[in-house]
Design an enzyme around this catalytic site. Sequence first.
Site, mmCIF file in Angstrom:
data_model
loop_
_atom_site.group_PDB
_atom_site.id
_atom_site.type_symbol
_atom_site.label_atom_id
_atom_site.label_comp_id
_atom_site.label_asym_id
_atom_site.label_seq_id
_atom_site.Cartn_x
_atom_site.Cartn_y
_atom_site.Cartn_z
ATOM 1 N N MET A 1 15.416 -55.559 -90.263
ATOM 2 C CA MET A 1 14.828 -54.236 -90.438
ATOM 3 C C MET A 1 15.962 -53.223 -90.637
ATOM 4 S SD MET A 1 11.615 -53.902 -90.800
ATOM 5 C CE MET A 1 10.008 -54.640 -90.528
ATOM 6 N N SER A 2 15.951 -52.101 -89.944
ATOM 7 C CA SER A 2 16.883 -51.012 -90.261
ATOM 8 C C SER A 2 18.313 -51.234 -89.780
ATOM 9 C CB SER A 2 16.352 -49.685 -89.724
ATOM 10 O OG SER A 2 15.232 -49.294 -90.479
ATOM 11 N N VAL A 3 18.584 -52.349 -89.116
ATOM 12 C CA VAL A 3 19.978 -52.741 -88.929
ATOM 13 C C VAL A 3 20.630 -52.900 -90.306
ATOM 14 C CG1 VAL A 3 21.472 -54.615 -88.110
ATOM 15 C CG2 VAL A 3 19.615 -53.777 -86.661
ATOM 16 N N LYS B 1 20.572 -50.895 -92.604
ATOM 17 C CA LYS B 1 21.165 -49.612 -93.001
ATOM 18 C C LYS B 1 22.666 -49.571 -92.727
ATOM 19 C CE LYS B 1 17.043 -46.658 -92.427
ATOM 20 N NZ LYS B 1 15.980 -47.669 -92.414
#
Length: 397
Positions: free
Chosen positions: A106-108, A110
């Site tokens: 998921m947003s890791v 980013k």
Amino acid sequence: MTDSADLHRPSAANWQEPEHLRWSFQHMDELFPSASIAAAGPAAELARQPRDLRSVEVPLPGGVSLSVAEILAETRTDAWAVLHGDRLVTEEYFGEMGPDTRHLLMSVSKSIVSSVVGSLAADGLIDIELPIEHHVPALRDSGYAGATVRAILDMRSGIRFSEEYLDPDAEVRKLDASVGWAPPRADTPGTLKEFLATLEREREHGGHFAYRSCETDVLGWLCEEAGGKPFAELASERVWSKLGARSDAVMCVDSQGTGMFDGGISATLTDAVKFGAMIRDGGVSLTGEWVLDAGWVDDIFAGGGDSTEAFAAGPHGKGMPGGKYRSQFWFMSGDRTTAYCLGIHGQMIYINRASGVVGVKLSSTALPVDPFEGPAAAAAFMAVSEHLLEADARTAD
């Protein structure tokens, strides 16, 4: 003839339903078109020195405490690991997940995207102080026009974008439709780049921090324009192949092959540990190879002159007093030695430069943002870090 297993396999319409998350997060490249981020380089072998960390007591708000084992059980943990210095002191898997399983970050994701930006900037291919349209001309007439790359890295553009995951009409859910993570919508373009170009500015760029996934998707687009290659190739050449990763990562892509940059990367548990260690160690991988300039990494921890004020003025200011957000990394308090890479449904990389501890937790919690899971996981890693430091001090005596 349709295989009976296919009748029960999650689809774009329901893969994010709680009952499907655990399977979906471990099979993203079976659900959606994907591109490989090749490991390519020599793998770093992690020395193992198992420690009993499950029994460590974790103080929580309200004067209560739980053991690490209890927190892991209550937060639908799929795997977790802790690296202390150069030693892997715990590595544990649950359910069907194993050492070779790639789990959705998921947003890791980013933080990985921002690392590619940092690498390109070091080579003079990106100037983070210039407006985004200098590097991505297609955004010249969009709401992003005038926003500097630095403002986008720190999620301080003035773009209107709702990150309310439980609102089906929020922009974050329209973004899902644009990349194929949800069924097509009549009110949403069918590709990520087309969607990003429709976003509108609601305030001046460079103001307070507001968490929005679209910012990272613009950064991924920026990387492709500046680097002249698909993001998966750039991420391999500039980050993943230098980490000592043992396995390829994979990234979901839309119908045009554009990456789902903000949350679409999947990786194994120990390769996520190696990414965290590289950030802890100032841009140097566990194989001794330079991945990022030390100055870029140091700036993540130091922040900009007004990073703390910009965070305090935004919607997360009250919930994380003293926190900040820099180059797609979180700081949950005034502690500037501990950075977090965070993703919904319980994904976390904990990076503590003071103690030398890197922790990774991969999960499939039912809620995108669980009011217990995130704070409890962070508290668990903090307690483990303190426990390891105390154990070291006793050994030294």
